[in-house]
Design a protein around this motif. Structure first.
Motif, PDB file in Angstrom:
ATOM      1  N   PRO A   2       0.811  -1.232   0.000  1.00  0.00           N
ATOM      2  CA  PRO A   2       0.000   0.000   0.000  1.00  0.00           C
ATOM      3  C   PRO A   2       0.840   1.276   0.000  1.00  0.00           C
ATOM      4  N   ASP A   3       1.948   1.273   0.727  1.00  0.00           N
ATOM      5  CA  ASP A   3       2.785   2.477   0.781  1.00  0.00           C
ATOM      6  C   ASP A   3       3.395   2.780  -0.582  1.00  0.00           C
TER       7      ASP A   3
ATOM      8  N   LEU B 240       2.273   1.780  -3.468  1.00  0.00           N
ATOM      9  CA  LEU B 240       1.189   2.129  -4.381  1.00  0.00           C
ATOM     10  C   LEU B 240       0.764   3.584  -4.194  1.00  0.00           C
ATOM     11  N   ALA B 241       0.705   4.031  -2.952  1.00  0.00           N
ATOM     12  CA  ALA B 241       0.341   5.424  -2.688  1.00  0.00           C
ATOM     13  C   ALA B 241       1.388   6.382  -3.241  1.00  0.00           C
ATOM     14  N   MET B 242       2.658   6.006  -3.141  1.00  0.00           N
ATOM     15  CA  MET B 242       3.719   6.865  -3.664  1.00  0.00           C
ATOM     16  C   MET B 242       3.689   6.914  -5.187  1.00  0.00           C
ATOM     17  N   VAL B 243       3.405   5.776  -5.802  1.00  0.00           N
ATOM     18  CA  VAL B 243       3.302   5.731  -7.262  1.00  0.00           C
ATOM     19  C   VAL B 243       2.202   6.683  -7.736  1.00  0.00           C
ATOM     20  N   ALA B 244       1.048   6.644  -7.069  1.00  0.00           N
ATOM     21  CA  ALA B 244      -0.055   7.524  -7.463  1.00  0.00           C
ATOM     22  C   ALA B 244       0.310   8.986  -7.218  1.00  0.00           C
ATOM     23  N   ARG B 245       0.942   9.267  -6.089  1.00  0.00           N
ATOM     24  CA  ARG B 245       1.296  10.650  -5.765  1.00  0.00           C
ATOM     25  C   ARG B 245       2.349  11.206  -6.714  1.00  0.00           C
ATOM     26  N   ALA B 246       3.186  10.327  -7.270  1.00  0.00           N
ATOM     27  CA  ALA B 246       4.219  10.776  -8.209  1.00  0.00           C
ATOM     28  C   ALA B 246       3.633  11.158  -9.562  1.00  0.00           C
ATOM     29  N   GLY B 247       2.360  10.851  -9.792  1.00  0.00           N
ATOM     30  CA  GLY B 247       1.734  11.238 -11.055  1.00  0.00           C
ATOM     31  C   GLY B 247       1.511  10.099 -12.016  1.00  0.00           C
TER      32      GLY B 247
ATOM     33  N   LYS C 147      -8.293  -4.753  -8.852  1.00  0.00           N
ATOM     34  CA  LYS C 147      -9.193  -3.770  -8.260  1.00  0.00           C
ATOM     35  C   LYS C 147      -8.453  -2.857  -7.290  1.00  0.00           C
ATOM     36  N   VAL C 148      -7.472  -3.410  -6.570  1.00  0.00           N
ATOM     37  CA  VAL C 148      -6.673  -2.591  -5.659  1.00  0.00           C
ATOM     38  C   VAL C 148      -5.920  -1.512  -6.435  1.00  0.00           C
ATOM     39  N   LEU C 149      -5.322  -1.890  -7.540  1.00  0.00           N
ATOM     40  CA  LEU C 149      -4.596  -0.924  -8.364  1.00  0.00           C
ATOM     41  C   LEU C 149      -5.547   0.128  -8.930  1.00  0.00           C
ATOM     42  N   GLN C 150      -6.705  -0.302  -9.380  1.00  0.00           N
ATOM     43  CA  GLN C 150      -7.684   0.638  -9.931  1.00  0.00           C
ATOM     44  C   GLN C 150      -8.195   1.590  -8.862  1.00  0.00           C
ATOM     45  N   LYS C 151      -8.412   1.065  -7.656  1.00  0.00           N
ATOM     46  CA  LYS C 151      -8.899   1.906  -6.570  1.00  0.00           C
ATOM     47  C   LYS C 151      -7.893   2.993  -6.210  1.00  0.00           C
ATOM     48  N   ALA C 152      -6.600   2.704  -6.448  1.00  0.00           N
ATOM     49  CA  ALA C 152      -5.555   3.696  -6.177  1.00  0.00           C
ATOM     50  C   ALA C 152      -5.500   4.772  -7.252  1.00  0.00           C
ATOM     51  N   GLY C 153      -6.342   4.658  -8.277  1.00  0.00           N
ATOM     52  CA  GLY C 153      -6.392   5.671  -9.329  1.00  0.00           C
ATOM     53  C   GLY C 153      -5.646   5.306 -10.582  1.00  0.00           C
TER      54      GLY C 153
END
Length: 650
Positions: A263-264, A266-273, A307-313
């Protein structure tokens, strides 16, 4: 010294996006990052020019200017590479070839003066030093892996970014996994090697300095191969840089499915754009995953992970394969259902192929199941080995998958369901300019008025406009993608068929629609030769050496049971023997040249009968030729001004 770097042309494939690029007035998806990096490795005193054949043709003036032509590419570009080599040979310009295509298959190519193989950071300096001394060797190779800290920034000034849909950068090479069908570990190793955070930021700065403000794709084999460095050094630096610059890019990459387990990260990947990620799903069948050693996917609920990846955006793009030895008859329906339930819109479904030097290639060679056709494109209905499942059943099931998941109703349903639950961070604000407005207008005309998907298009258009307006551009983009995917696959659905009841192995191959000679697929004589070689290898269901140095295509129909037998030599005074070990029927010679495909009937010199008709007769669409148990129907859509001929017996 004048160095001309040439990128061969990509054929029309799933990932070429050629039909989609026309909507946004772009000519190619991504620039040739490898050649741009090689250009940076060359001495500064060299004059450098890059010609991307996906953007513009190779001009005679370019060859007159060049002292050397540096050629690199992927396996799928092999036919175009052969054409470039032929032109360079005719112009007297020496060719220096490297990259994945030549590293794996250099033995297949003639006319290359110097092969600089494996990673250029190691072998290119060796070649350049020998060239300076006047003693260049024919082939340079190494078993060592390059230190990526020595990799320079690509020379972006050699291209016009406006011709491309996206820019690309590379952070790492190699993959910690060892999937049987993959050759990445052979090319780049098991241990992921990475650039420093400073290098990654410098690459982003270099792209930013060109004025680019769009999509940037990290072309890593597995972006999360080294998780610790990614989380501690690289992603924090990327996040900071993107925030300071106002998120000028949207990012995409490739990663294994176990990204969903962290999760950490994945959150950083999304925040990086990052907004999209390509994931190799391969198969919903556990036995097939075990067979190919797809370690990250085994023993997990893959739909839940998606679904987890999709939920992260993240928009998940999935890769799927059919043709494993352990695939059951129900695999086709299971894969269709998986794509539906997972909500993966961009689903690349391909037939299993064995890349040269992969572990799968070695196993199939040992089992004597290899064929001699490898196109590098696993969505063109070709396979370079004999599958355990009946080939006609496999190809019909594959056709069913594509006809289902990319039918307008099914595809647009997936798009709507995906957008209904998609909540991207939208940190990057894509600029809206004339090109984007033109793309929408083109889609309204070509998809909303002309296309057979027009009803589904307008439903998506108005639903997204009023219900998910922030995702309207994504909806239109996915609609355009769907049109491209359908056109690519439909090019293989139609085409040549044998008359019903003709019988024989040739009928089986044509009737299942596995090969089609289409003028959209034949832009060079070499591509026509490839299609004929592929068709006959499919008919023979075994290795076949069809092409001679004179570019003649030779094969024989057996008079006893109608099988096609390859003539493995150019001399007509030697017999080829079928597996029935009995004399064969007259020799068929086919020549492929700039005028197209010409088939003519000849006989061995000492067996030429007097009843050979010397007058060629043009083969009309639908004309069948029945000779010695072989029913051969030629219905080719050849390029304009090309003809197909045979000399029938009286």
């Amino acid at each position: 010294m004048n160095i001309l770097l040439v990128c061969p042309e990509y054929p029309d494939t799933f990932w070429s996006f050629k039909h989609a690029l026309s909507f946004i007035a772009r000519k190619a998806g991504q620039p040739p990052l490898g050649l741009l990096t090689v250009a940076a490795l060359l001495p500064q005193e060299c004059s450098k020019k890059l010609v991307d054949l996906n953007i513009a043709p190779l001009a005679d003036g370019d060859l007159r200017w060049a002292d050397y032509v540096f050629l690199g590419g992927m396996s799928v570009q092999a036919d175009s590479a052969r054409e470039v080599i032929a032109r360079c040979n005719a112009a007297g310009v020496p060719v220096v070839a490297g990259g994945p295509l030549f590293t794996a298959r250099h033995a297949e190519f003639t006319g290359v003066a110097h092969f600089v193989l494996n990673e250029a950071e190691i072998t290119l300096p060796q070649f350049l030093e020998d060239l300076r001394r006047g003693t260049p060797q024919a082939c340079y190779t190494t078993a060592a892996w390059a230190d990526l800290s020595s990799t320079p920034l690509p020379l972006w000034e050699l291209i016009d970014q406006r011709n491309y849909a996206t820019m690309n950068v590379q952070y790492s090479r190699g993959c910690p996994y060892d999937c049987e069908f993959c050759d990445i570990t052979v090319l780049y190793g098991h241990r992921p090697r990475t650039k420093s955070a400073g290098q990654v930021i410098a690459e982003l700065e270099a792209v930013y300095a060109t004025g680019w403000r769009g999509h940037v794709f990290f072309v890593d084999d597995n972006f999360i191969g080294n998780r610790d460095k990614l989380k501690k050094e690289v992603l924090p630096a990327v996040i900071t840089w993107m925030e300071v610059h106002g998120y000028p890019f949207s990012l995409g990459t490739e990663a294994s499915l176990n990204l969903a387990d962290d999760p950490d990260l994945l959150a950083m990947v999304a925040r990086a754009g990052f907004e999209e990620v390509f994931v190799g799903i391969e198969s919903p069948n556990p036995e097939s995953l075990e067979e190919c050693k797809k370690t990250p996917n085994r023993g997990r609920d893959m739909i839940a992970s998606v679904k987890v990846l999709q939920k992260a955006g993240l928009q998940v793009q999935g890769g799927f394969i059919v043709g494993f030895d352990n695939d059951p008859p129900a695999i086709f329906d299971a894969l269709i259902q998986f794509i539906r339930e997972s909500g993966i819109v961009v689903a690349m479904v391909g037939l299993l192929n064995a890349p040269i030097n992969s572990r799968l290639h070695a196993r199939l060679k040992k089992e004597e199941r290899l064929l001699d056709v490898f196109t590098g494109n696993n969505t063109d209905f070709s396979m370079n080995f004999s599958p355990k499942m009946d080939r006609s059943v496999l190809l019909e099931g594959y056709r069913k998958i594509l006809a289902t998941v990319y039918s307008p109703g099914e595809y647009y349903r997936r798009v709507t369901e995906f957008l209904r639950g998609h909540t991207p961070p939208q940190l990057h604000r894509a600029p809206v300019g004339p090109a984007q407005l033109v793309a929408v207008i083109k889609s309204m005309v070509l998809l909303g008025m002309v296309g057979k998907e027009r009803l589904h298009y307008w439903q998506l258009f108005f639903w997204s406009l009023f219900r998910r307006p922030r995702l309207f551009s994504t909806a239109i983009t996915l609609a355009i993608y769907g049109s491209h995917f359908r056109r690519v696959f439909e090019a293989h659905f139609g085409g040549t068929r044998l008359a019903p009841g003709a019988g024989g192995a040739a009928e089986t191959a044509w009737a299942r629609g596995s090969w089609r000679i289409d003028r959209r697929n034949i832009r060079y004589p070499a591509q026509a030769r490839h299609h004929l070689r592929a068709f006959l290898s499919e008919v023979l269901e075994g290795p076949c050496d069809l092409l001679h140095p004179c570019s003649d295509l030779c094969f024989l129909p057996c008079v006893h049971h109608g099988d096609l037998v390859c003539c493995r030599h150019q001399c007509l005074d030697r017999d080829a023997v079928c597996r029935c070990q009995r004399p064969n029927a007259p020799l068929l010679l086919g020549t492929v040249g700039c005028r197209g495909v010409e088939l003519s009937r000849h006989h061995h010199r000492d067996k030429s009968p007097p009843d050979l008709d010397p007058c060629p007769r043009v083969v009309q669409p639908g004309m069948a030729h029945d000779e010695a148990g072989l029913h051969f129907l030629l219905r080719c859509q050849l390029p304009p001004r090309c003809d197909a001929r045979f000399l029938p017996r009286s």
